[in-house]
Motif scaffolding. Structure first.
Motif, PDB file in Angstrom:
ATOM      1  N   TYR A 167      -3.328  -2.093  16.407  1.00 57.59           N
ATOM      2  CA  TYR A 167      -4.474  -2.910  16.848  1.00 57.59           C
ATOM      3  C   TYR A 167      -3.971  -4.309  17.160  1.00 57.59           C
ATOM      4  CZ  TYR A 167      -8.762  -5.612  16.944  1.00 57.59           C
ATOM      5  OH  TYR A 167      -9.784  -6.448  17.330  1.00 57.59           O
ATOM      6  N   SER A 168      -4.496  -4.863  18.250  1.00 56.52           N
ATOM      7  CA  SER A 168      -4.234  -6.260  18.609  1.00 56.52           C
ATOM      8  C   SER A 168      -5.466  -6.779  19.326  1.00 56.52           C
ATOM      9  CB  SER A 168      -2.992  -6.363  19.507  1.00 56.52           C
ATOM     10  OG  SER A 168      -2.750  -7.712  19.853  1.00 56.52           O
ATOM     11  N   GLY A 169      -6.062  -7.812  18.756  1.00 55.03           N
ATOM     12  CA  GLY A 169      -7.284  -8.339  19.341  1.00 55.03           C
ATOM     13  C   GLY A 169      -7.782  -9.536  18.564  1.00 55.03           C
ATOM     14  N   GLU A 170      -9.076  -9.806  18.700  1.00 54.70           N
ATOM     15  CA  GLU A 170      -9.653 -10.989  18.079  1.00 54.70           C
ATOM     16  C   GLU A 170      -9.663 -10.932  16.557  1.00 54.70           C
ATOM     17  OE1 GLU A 170     -14.280  -9.420  18.437  1.00 54.70           O
ATOM     18  OE2 GLU A 170     -13.628 -11.213  19.527  1.00 54.70           O
ATOM     19  N   ARG A 171      -9.545  -9.707  15.981  1.00 59.99           N
ATOM     20  CA  ARG A 171      -9.541  -9.590  14.523  1.00 59.99           C
ATOM     21  C   ARG A 171      -8.136  -9.778  13.936  1.00 59.99           C
ATOM     22  NH1 ARG A 171     -14.292  -7.224  12.553  1.00 59.99           N
ATOM     23  NH2 ARG A 171     -15.640  -6.345  14.171  1.00 59.99           N
ATOM     24  N   GLY A 172      -7.122  -9.802  14.804  1.00 60.14           N
ATOM     25  CA  GLY A 172      -5.758  -9.956  14.329  1.00 60.14           C
ATOM     26  C   GLY A 172      -4.844  -8.938  14.984  1.00 60.14           C
ATOM     27  N   THR A 173      -3.661  -8.797  14.415  1.00 58.52           N
ATOM     28  CA  THR A 173      -2.688  -7.844  14.932  1.00 58.52           C
ATOM     29  C   THR A 173      -2.056  -7.100  13.753  1.00 58.52           C
ATOM     30  OG1 THR A 173      -2.181  -9.218  16.850  1.00 58.52           O
ATOM     31  CG2 THR A 173      -0.551  -7.555  16.250  1.00 58.52           C
ATOM     32  N   ALA A 174      -2.046  -5.772  13.839  1.00 55.90           N
ATOM     33  CA  ALA A 174      -1.475  -4.982  12.741  1.00 55.90           C
ATOM     34  C   ALA A 174      -1.014  -3.632  13.276  1.00 55.90           C
ATOM     35  CB  ALA A 174      -2.492  -4.793  11.624  1.00 55.90           C
ATOM     36  N   ARG A 175      -0.104  -3.052  12.530  1.00 58.66           N
ATOM     37  CA  ARG A 175       0.411  -1.711  12.842  1.00 58.66           C
ATOM     38  C   ARG A 175       0.654  -0.990  11.520  1.00 58.66           C
ATOM     39  NH1 ARG A 175       5.874  -0.135  13.207  1.00 58.66           N
ATOM     40  NH2 ARG A 175       6.213   1.818  14.385  1.00 58.66           N
ATOM     41  N   LYS A 176       0.163   0.239  11.415  1.00 56.66           N
ATOM     42  CA  LYS A 176       0.369   1.057  10.228  1.00 56.66           C
ATOM     43  C   LYS A 176       0.873   2.432  10.663  1.00 56.66           C
ATOM     44  CE  LYS A 176      -3.423  -1.050   7.581  1.00 56.66           C
ATOM     45  NZ  LYS A 176      -4.645  -0.780   6.754  1.00 56.66           N
ATOM     46  N   VAL A 177       1.900   2.906   9.959  1.00 53.24           N
ATOM     47  CA  VAL A 177       2.485   4.202  10.274  1.00 53.24           C
ATOM     48  C   VAL A 177       2.552   5.019   8.994  1.00 53.24           C
ATOM     49  CG1 VAL A 177       4.449   5.435  11.247  1.00 53.24           C
ATOM     50  CG2 VAL A 177       3.866   3.152  12.100  1.00 53.24           C
ATOM     51  N   PHE A 178       2.007   6.229   9.032  1.00 49.45           N
ATOM     52  CA  PHE A 178       2.057   7.158   7.911  1.00 49.45           C
ATOM     53  C   PHE A 178       2.864   8.377   8.355  1.00 49.45           C
ATOM     54  CE2 PHE A 178      -1.820   4.721   7.555  1.00 49.45           C
ATOM     55  CZ  PHE A 178      -1.862   4.360   6.216  1.00 49.45           C
ATOM     56  N   GLY A 179       3.947   8.672   7.644  1.00 49.43           N
ATOM     57  CA  GLY A 179       4.777   9.827   7.961  1.00 49.43           C
ATOM     58  C   GLY A 179       4.727  10.850   6.846  1.00 49.43           C
ATOM     59  N   PHE A 180       4.010  11.948   7.056  1.00 48.33           N
ATOM     60  CA  PHE A 180       3.775  12.952   6.014  1.00 48.33           C
ATOM     61  C   PHE A 180       4.916  13.976   6.011  1.00 48.33           C
ATOM     62  CE2 PHE A 180      -0.315  11.168   7.064  1.00 48.33           C
ATOM     63  CZ  PHE A 180      -0.890  10.971   5.819  1.00 48.33           C
ATOM     64  N   ARG A 181       5.531  14.136   4.833  1.00 44.97           N
ATOM     65  CA  ARG A 181       6.674  15.035   4.683  1.00 44.97           C
ATOM     66  C   ARG A 181       6.218  16.437   4.274  1.00 44.97           C
ATOM     67  NH1 ARG A 181      10.630  11.522   0.715  1.00 44.97           N
ATOM     68  NH2 ARG A 181      10.710   9.574   1.896  1.00 44.97           N
ATOM     69  N   PRO A 182       7.091  17.415   4.482  1.00 47.24           N
ATOM     70  CA  PRO A 182       6.746  18.772   4.042  1.00 47.24           C
ATOM     71  C   PRO A 182       6.630  18.905   2.528  1.00 47.24           C
ATOM     72  CG  PRO A 182       8.494  18.823   5.700  1.00 47.24           C
ATOM     73  CD  PRO A 182       8.307  17.401   5.327  1.00 47.24           C
ATOM     74  N   ASP A 183       7.342  18.036   1.753  1.00 43.61           N
ATOM     75  CA  ASP A 183       7.293  18.140   0.291  1.00 43.61           C
ATOM     76  C   ASP A 183       6.043  17.521  -0.318  1.00 43.61           C
ATOM     77  OD1 ASP A 183       7.768  15.461   0.660  1.00 43.61           O
ATOM     78  OD2 ASP A 183       9.683  15.402  -0.408  1.00 43.61           O
ATOM     79  N   GLY A 184       5.118  17.026   0.524  1.00 41.30           N
ATOM     80  CA  GLY A 184       3.873  16.471   0.016  1.00 41.30           C
ATOM     81  C   GLY A 184       3.872  14.966  -0.115  1.00 41.30           C
ATOM     82  N   MET A 185       5.017  14.308  -0.020  1.00 35.08           N
ATOM     83  CA  MET A 185       5.072  12.854  -0.056  1.00 35.08           C
ATOM     84  C   MET A 185       4.866  12.307   1.358  1.00 35.08           C
ATOM     85  SD  MET A 185       8.154  12.221  -2.776  1.00 35.08           S
ATOM     86  CE  MET A 185       7.675  10.507  -2.994  1.00 35.08           C
ATOM     87  N   PHE A 186       4.646  11.015   1.458  1.00 32.01           N
ATOM     88  CA  PHE A 186       4.514  10.413   2.792  1.00 32.01           C
ATOM     89  C   PHE A 186       5.055   8.989   2.770  1.00 32.01           C
ATOM     90  CE2 PHE A 186       0.512   9.834   0.566  1.00 32.01           C
ATOM     91  CZ  PHE A 186       0.105   8.536   0.841  1.00 32.01           C
ATOM     92  N   ASP A 187       5.647   8.603   3.896  1.00 37.31           N
ATOM     93  CA  ASP A 187       6.192   7.261   4.084  1.00 37.31           C
ATOM     94  C   ASP A 187       5.102   6.352   4.651  1.00 37.31           C
ATOM     95  OD1 ASP A 187       8.843   8.075   3.321  1.00 37.31           O
ATOM     96  OD2 ASP A 187       9.000   9.042   5.277  1.00 37.31           O
ATOM     97  N   VAL A 188       5.155   5.094   4.249  1.00 40.74           N
ATOM     98  CA  VAL A 188       4.155   4.111   4.676  1.00 40.74           C
ATOM     99  C   VAL A 188       4.882   2.896   5.243  1.00 40.74           C
ATOM    100  CG1 VAL A 188       2.217   2.660   3.985  1.00 40.74           C
ATOM    101  CG2 VAL A 188       2.572   4.879   2.869  1.00 40.74           C
ATOM    102  N   GLN A 189       4.457   2.478   6.419  1.00 36.69           N
ATOM    103  CA  GLN A 189       5.001   1.262   7.044  1.00 36.69           C
ATOM    104  C   GLN A 189       3.823   0.434   7.546  1.00 36.69           C
ATOM    105  OE1 GLN A 189       7.070   0.782  11.161  1.00 36.69           O
ATOM    106  NE2 GLN A 189       8.695   1.315   9.705  1.00 36.69           N
ATOM    107  N   VAL A 190       3.759  -0.814   7.107  1.00 39.73           N
ATOM    108  CA  VAL A 190       2.645  -1.706   7.462  1.00 39.73           C
ATOM    109  C   VAL A 190       3.225  -3.011   8.006  1.00 39.73           C
ATOM    110  CG1 VAL A 190       0.624  -2.966   6.631  1.00 39.73           C
ATOM    111  CG2 VAL A 190       1.159  -0.701   5.697  1.00 39.73           C
ATOM    112  N   GLU A 191       2.739  -3.435   9.168  1.00 37.68           N
ATOM    113  CA  GLU A 191       3.104  -4.721   9.744  1.00 37.68           C
ATOM    114  C   GLU A 191       1.815  -5.481  10.053  1.00 37.68           C
ATOM    115  OE1 GLU A 191       5.602  -4.208  13.127  1.00 37.68           O
ATOM    116  OE2 GLU A 191       6.928  -2.778  12.136  1.00 37.68           O
ATOM    117  N   VAL A 192       1.720  -6.690   9.534  1.00 35.70           N
ATOM    118  CA  VAL A 192       0.512  -7.510   9.721  1.00 35.70           C
ATOM    119  C   VAL A 192       0.945  -8.898  10.158  1.00 35.70           C
ATOM    120  CG1 VAL A 192      -1.618  -8.376   8.695  1.00 35.70           C
ATOM    121  CG2 VAL A 192      -0.608  -6.235   7.869  1.00 35.70           C
ATOM    122  N   ALA A 193       0.476  -9.343  11.300  1.00 31.97           N
ATOM    123  CA  ALA A 193       0.784 -10.695  11.759  1.00 31.97           C
ATOM    124  C   ALA A 193       0.135 -11.703  10.816  1.00 31.97           C
ATOM    125  CB  ALA A 193       0.266 -10.903  13.187  1.00 31.97           C
TER     126      ALA A 193
END
Length: 584
Positions: A167-193
């Motif tokens: 998202y990029s707009g009047e509310r701000g700028t951010a990016r979130k990535v969720f990577g779900f693994r086969p073993d049930g865990m998931f990776d999280v990446q968050v970027e917030v301006a």
């Protein structure tokens, strides 16, 4: 002398049981004051969070200052038009995310049923946002980005199901990535301006009312920092606890059976453990309100405008202060299965609290699971077989204890004779103790013990050596997620919950009474009366215990009765043989 020793042994046993309950069972909720009027927060709006201590948050705006305005990015605007739900299904879970704020609204575990039907959802049902992985601006109660509609992109990447939100707009700028693994865990990446905080919680899953009232159910925050593992009870936390990010290995929110944890792979400035009030609505959803000075813990009744009283539980939320504008980490959301957690490289198996005797509880758990997986696929019968194995391992100790009690029983008439001889001489005419006569009586009793080859502590010491094993199995059966909703037979459909009909505790008390009748003891009426109180005490104590624990104790009693009956028959035959006339 014998009576005092017996009373001391019984008193010690009761003190050990009470001390165990005090040290290792969760404390009961504090006594609530009179009901207070409270107004539920409006949908889509959160009340301001509690202010952190000024010394620890010098970089934050002062109380009452206006929140920082949204960051306007120089990037081209990027936003969705409508709200969209994204569902990711794995072998063990089904996750649901929304592009409104790029938040996790549901995480269901396929292997574990919930108390109300369906699957366990590790995201607490609520009236409105924020949900886990929402954002919070420094010094504000929330972030405008939580209402922004993110653009969604899905893809496969090295075996992972990746969901990216931008998202990029009047509310701000951010990016979130969720990577779900086969073993049930998931990776999280968050970027917030402009940086900010990432929220985890509040609370974990949707416990039934019986679970909320169960004193064996624990709900707290947990984190590993350096060599220290800390568990934070929400009932004992009146204001946010700040934990610096340096040396922070992992953190999360847990209860007895489930864990939601984050393992950061990028630097974290700090985390804040914040108490919140979870207001339980009749529809099963929760409203979350910030705590304030004077708030009390679980059990408070809030009165709505309609006059309806609502139960309140104190829970915890974790706010992760980003170091810079980014957070990277790995999340484990699932059951506290010890074997599964030990296969991970993060040390999350420490969240399984097996108590002080964990070094004994672990092999007992492995044995129980092996019996269930390889011998009989029913945890009730597995507990019975495991109890038999424990009894066989401890047989040398129980044998020695029983033989010693038999010798003491046969020696009792001679001991009573010595006491009767000295009883008139133990006090002088003024009623003062005669130390010399007391010493001579004790010397004569010890000489008799030595002559007969009897150790007066022989019956107690082997039993005391069994206490660590008994407590280890006790802790195991009250914390193993494998026993949650595990049925046995008939009306026992959950070995982790108490018997709804109280049949098992009553039968257990009856078997303990019979075992006491068969146990060799002196003919002293006072001692017998004391012993007869023990089955009553244990029956009352076990009424609220999980059925698995009661089944273990019941099986142990039955095995003890069989052993004592066999010893008695052997002893009777030996005496009959000694009294029979010998043949040439």
């Amino acid at each position: 002398m014998e009576t005092r020793r017996l009373l001391a042994a019984i008193g010690l046993s009761i003190l050990v049981l009470l001390a165990w309950q005090y040290l290792f069972a969760p404390e009961p909720p504090a006594e609530p004051p009179a009901p207070v009027e409270a107004e539920a927060p409006a949908a889509g709006r959160e009340t301001p969070p509690p202010q952190a201590p000024a010394a620890a948050t010098a970089e934050l705006p002062q109380e009452g200052a206006a929140p920082k305005p949204p960051v306007v990015s120089e990037q081209p605007p990027e936003a969705a038009v409508v709200e969209e739900r994204v569902v990711v299904a794995g072998a063990r879970f089904e996750a649901e995310l929304t592009n409104r704020g790029a938040q996790l609204v549901s995480f269901r575990l396929k292997e574990h049923p919930s108390a109300t039907g369906g699957q366990v959802d590790l995201v607490r049902a609520r009236e409105s946002a924020p949900y886990p992985f929402a954002l919070r601006s420094a010094g504000a109660s929330g972030s405008p980005l939580n209402e922004a509609l993110f653009v969604v992109e899905r893809r496969r990447d090295e075996g992972r199901e990746v969901v990216e939100f931008r998202y990029s707009g009047e509310r701000g700028t951010a990016r979130k990535v969720f990577g779900f693994r086969p073993d049930g865990m998931f990776d999280v990446q968050v970027e917030v301006a402009g940086g900010g905080e990432l929220l985890l919680g509040p609370a974990i899953r949707n416990p039934a009312e019986a679970e909320l009232k169960n004193r064996f159910t624990r709900r707290n925050a947990i984190y590993r920092k350096g060599e220290e593992l800390e568990r934070v009870d929400p009932q004992k936390l009146d204001e946010p606890r700040l934990v610096e990010g340096s040396g922070l290995a992992w953190f999360g929110i847990q209860d007895t059976y489930f864990l939601t944890a984050l393992v950061p792979s990028s630097p974290v400035a700090r985390i804040a453990l914040e108490p919140v009030l979870a207001i339980h609505r009749p529809d099963g959803k929760f409203l979350f309100a910030e705590t304030a000075e004077g708030d009390v813990g679980s059990g408070v009744q809030l009165v709505e405008e309609s006059g309806e009283e609502l139960p309140v539980e104190r829970e915890l939320r974790i706010a992760v202060a980003l170091s810079g504008d980014r957070f990277d980490g790995t999340a484990y959301w699932g059951a506290k299965n010890l074997e599964r957690l030990e296969r991970l490289p993060y040390g999350l198996e420490e969240s399984v609290n097996l108590g002080f005797f964990g070094i004994l509880a672990r092999p007992l758990l492995w044995g129980l699971l092996w019996i269930h997986d390889n011998v009989i696929g029913n945890y009730g019968w597995a507990i019975i077989l495991m109890t038999i194995l424990i009894r066989l391992v401890l047989f040398p100790l129980t044998h020695k204890s029983f033989v010693s009690m038999q010798k003491m029983q046969k020696l009792n008439p001679k001991l009573q004779s010595i006491r009767q001889k000295y009883r008139p001489k133990l006090k002088d005419k003024q009623g003062r103790p005669n130390a010399e006569m007391q010493r001579k009586m004790n010397e004569e009793i010890m000489a008799l013990y030595k002559k007969e080859g009897v150790n007066p502590a022989g019956g107690c010491l082997p039993m005391l050596l069994q206490i660590p094993v008994l407590f280890a199995f006790y802790t195991l059966l009250s914390t193993a997620v494998e026993l949650r909703y595990a049925p046995w037979i008939f009306w026992i459909q959950d070995l982790s919950a108490k018997d709804p009909l109280y049949v098992l505790p009553i039968v257990m008390g009856a078997t303990q009474f019979l075992q006491q009748k068969l146990t060799p003891s002196s003919a002293d009426p006072m001692q017998r009366r004391i012993f007869m109180l023990m089955p009553i005490f244990f029956t009352v104590l076990f009424l609220g215990f999980p059925s698995g624990l009661v089944l273990y104790w019941l099986t142990n009693n039955v095995l003890g009765i069989i052993q004592q009956y066999a010893y008695r028959r052997i002893d009777e035959k030996r005496e009959a043989g000694d009294q029979a006339p010998s043949k040439k």
